[in-house]
Design a protein around this motif. Structure first.
Motif, PDB file in Angstrom:
ATOM      1  N   ASN A 172       0.813  -1.224   0.000  1.00  0.00           N
ATOM      2  CA  ASN A 172       0.000   0.000   0.000  1.00  0.00           C
ATOM      3  C   ASN A 172       0.846   1.274   0.000  1.00  0.00           C
ATOM      4  N   GLY A 173       2.150   1.095  -0.153  1.00  0.00           N
ATOM      5  CA  GLY A 173       3.057   2.242  -0.191  1.00  0.00           C
ATOM      6  C   GLY A 173       3.551   2.710   1.156  1.00  0.00           C
ATOM      7  N   GLU A 174       3.111   2.069   2.235  1.00  0.00           N
ATOM      8  CA  GLU A 174       3.503   2.479   3.586  1.00  0.00           C
ATOM      9  C   GLU A 174       4.917   1.991   3.906  1.00  0.00           C
ATOM     10  N   LYS A 175       5.721   2.886   4.446  1.00  0.00           N
ATOM     11  CA  LYS A 175       7.091   2.533   4.840  1.00  0.00           C
ATOM     12  C   LYS A 175       7.070   1.797   6.175  1.00  0.00           C
ATOM     13  N   THR A 176       7.880   0.771   6.301  1.00  0.00           N
ATOM     14  CA  THR A 176       7.920  -0.007   7.538  1.00  0.00           C
ATOM     15  C   THR A 176       8.941   0.578   8.509  1.00  0.00           C
ATOM     16  N   TYR A 177       8.853   0.112   9.777  1.00  0.00           N
ATOM     17  CA  TYR A 177       9.881   0.486  10.755  1.00  0.00           C
ATOM     18  C   TYR A 177      11.253   0.026  10.275  1.00  0.00           C
ATOM     19  N   PHE A 178      11.279  -1.125   9.601  1.00  0.00           N
ATOM     20  CA  PHE A 178      12.551  -1.660   9.118  1.00  0.00           C
ATOM     21  C   PHE A 178      13.167  -0.726   8.078  1.00  0.00           C
ATOM     22  N   ALA A 179      12.323  -0.095   7.260  1.00  0.00           N
ATOM     23  CA  ALA A 179      12.833   0.871   6.280  1.00  0.00           C
ATOM     24  C   ALA A 179      13.525   2.031   6.991  1.00  0.00           C
ATOM     25  N   ALA A 180      12.921   2.489   8.098  1.00  0.00           N
ATOM     26  CA  ALA A 180      13.552   3.567   8.883  1.00  0.00           C
ATOM     27  C   ALA A 180      14.855   3.080   9.506  1.00  0.00           C
ATOM     28  N   ASP A 181      14.888   1.821   9.980  1.00  0.00           N
ATOM     29  CA  ASP A 181      16.115   1.269  10.544  1.00  0.00           C
ATOM     30  C   ASP A 181      17.239   1.272   9.509  1.00  0.00           C
ATOM     31  N   ALA A 182      16.903   0.850   8.279  1.00  0.00           N
ATOM     32  CA  ALA A 182      17.903   0.816   7.212  1.00  0.00           C
ATOM     33  C   ALA A 182      18.384   2.223   6.872  1.00  0.00           C
TER      34      ALA A 182
END
Length: 552
Positions: free
Chosen positions: A303-313
């Protein structure tokens, strides 16, 4: 002579022994170390360098040890060198060389114990990283004490350390917090999944007092306004609590900026270049299983939502692009699963996960009073806050007690134990020795006895004097090891051993004359040793963020 200086002498003696026999000196290590023998009768220090090198150069270790001993014997300050067992070197220092350490410590002052072990290493040290939705509580406090102490120890070992707090301000929890503050401002019940606790109405009241018109805004605007103002108020309170605890962060990094500033998209591009990003089922993934993670991780949902993991990376890549060679994450007990995924991020970014990133996990802390669990906080509801801990035991007792145990195991603190002024309380035991050394120096001055500019180091020959000197000599290596292993508790345990060595010295060796006795050169030498001990206690406690009072 310090153990470090002796280790250099041993290495040079080994180099000379190999050179004399036309043997390959490239087998020599860059550095070596000496150890204190378990049995003091075997000497002051021992080295196994001949055992390490013998087979490499085709010599019997005892034969090589004999050659090293011959050269080492010529070093000023060494009284004797004996060969033991298959090739150990047992070294005894001359009395003057051993006693001279007191002069070195006093003259070095605050610099004693510092080194260049980690020189030029640029480290990002992230710890605490609490959500700005409530006060700093006991769960964060262990890492606050240990993290700050580790930062001090890494700096003492020569590293360039940046202390960083990651503000988790980009999730749904911030909206819930804002709604909780708004409800409190309207004297309404806490919303479902909201934040209870007396601190929420307190913040709401302050916000309304500073901006009464906020209550007249349309509901949607009001939610945003309360969320923003509540966040700012909570963040300021967290910063004040940590500063009160003696913990200062160089950087407060907002997670929200990663999303708003394009850092997540940038990280995605960088990871694609490394070839580890793939698309599946409408989502964007990182193939972390290539590097030991238990499953691949979603970066962008379908749905295009960024995950917490994306922020971690994105956060990791941001740290590396800011020039940090090593990123140390200090996480809570419930974050074991993060070790594999964070290391996988580093590997996917083309880094060495065994060098560029470290993840330390700290176990939980519980609080007792007289053996009984401390009641929950009135202000924070289900938690004990950092400020309440400080009010109960003080900064010194809290920081020392939290830092003196390995973080691998859960920790239980009893308020009555860590605040009582008895020798079975470790922080009191160490601080009392620091205060006693200061008292001895004051008494000497009151009696007109001056330490002077120098002393006869060869007069420090009593068994307890030599034991204390050896303990003082260990301090630099303890600090270096604590930095290398990321274990501040080693400094605390060392200080407790040093305090014991000083007590035994004080009980057996009269530092100042009594009555009409003259002030002798032995008294002067012991006064130097007393002051050297004070300096190491001060230096060691400072590494833990604990004071060394001159009076208790």
């Amino acid at each position: 002579m310090t153990p470090a200086e002796l280790a250099v002498a041993v290495l040079e003696a080994a180099r000379a022994a190999l050179t004399e026999r036309d043997l390959d000196t490239s087998v020599l290590p860059a550095t070596t170390s000496v150890e204190r023998p378990r049995n003091p009768e075997h000497g002051d220090y021992a080295s196994n360098i001949a055992l390490q090198l013998g087979k490499k150069v085709g010599l019997n270790p005892r034969e090589l040890a004999a050659a090293v001993a011959k050269n080492l014997q010529e070093t000023p300050g060494i009284d004797s060198v004996e060969i033991a067992g298959p090739g150990f070197l047992n070294v005894r220092l001359s009395a003057a060389a051993a006693g001279a350490l007191a002069r070195l410590v006093v003259q070095a002052g605050p610099a004693y114990g510092r080194s260049e072990t980690l020189a030029k290493e640029k480290i990002n040290l992230e710890f605490v990283s609490a959500n700005p939705t409530g006060p700093i509580h006991l769960g964060h406090t262990r890492w606050a004490a240990v993290g700050d102490a580790l930062g001090r120890i890494l700096t003492a070992a020569g590293a360039d350390v940046t202390r960083e707090h990651y503000i988790n301000d980009a999730g749904v929890q911030m909206a819930r917090f804002g709604e909780s503050v708004m409800a409190a401002a309207h004297h309404q019940p806490t919303p479902p999944d909201g934040y209870p606790g007396e601190y929420v109405p307190e913040i709401a009241a302050r916000i309304v007092a500073e901006n009464p018109d906020i209550l007249q805004l349309p509901e949607t605007e009001q939610k945003v306004a309360f969320q923003t103002a509540g966040y700012q108020a909570m963040l300021a309170e967290m910063q004040q609590s940590l500063e009160r605890f003696g913990v200062h962060f160089d950087v407060w990094f907002s997670e929200k900026t990663l999303h708003d500033g394009g850092a997540v998209e940038h990280a995605l591009d960088e990871l694609r270049k490394q070839g580890h990003v793939f698309d599946s089922e409408g989502a964007i993934w990182l193939r972390t299983t290539d590097f030991g993670d238990d499953k691949d991780r979603v970066l962008i949902r379908s749905n295009g939502e960024k995950t917490y993991f994306a922020a971690d990376a994105a956060y990791y890549i941001n740290k590396r692009e800011r020039g940090f060679e090593r990123c140390i994450y200090m996480l809570g007990a419930d974050h074991h699963g993060y070790i594999g995924r964070l290391k996988a991020i580093a590997a996917c970014a083309g880094d060495d996960p065994n060098r560029n990133i470290e993840v330390l996990i700290g176990q939980l802390v519980s609080l007792l009073r007289g053996g009984e669990p401390v009641r929950l906080s009135k202000r924070a509801g289900t938690l004990i806050t950092l400020d309440e801990l400080i009010d109960a035991v003080g900064v010194d007792a809290a920081r020392y007690s939290l830092a003196r145990s390995s973080t691998d195991s859960p920790l239980t603190l009893d308020i009555e134990v860590i605040t009582r002024q008895k020798n079975d309380n470790p922080v009191f035991y160490v601080q009392y020795v620091g205060a006693r050394t200061a008292s001895v120096a004051r008494n000497a001055a009151d009696l007109g006895h001056e330490r002077g500019e120098d002393f006869d180091a060869s007069l420090l020959v009593h068994e307890k004097e030599l034991d204390l000197l050896k303990a003082l000599g260990d301090f630099p290596s303890v600090v270096a090891t604590a930095a290398e292993l990321r274990e501040p508790h080693r400094v605390a345990r060392y200080l407790e051993d040093l305090a014991g060595a000083y007590h035994r010295f004080y009980d057996n060796c009269r530092v100042l004359p009594q009555g009409d006795e003259p002030f002798t050169e032995t008294n002067r030498a012991r006064l130097w040793l007393n002051d050297a001990t004070r300096q190491v206690i001060v230096n060691g406690l400072d590494l833990l963020g604990v004071s060394a009072p001159e009076r208790m």
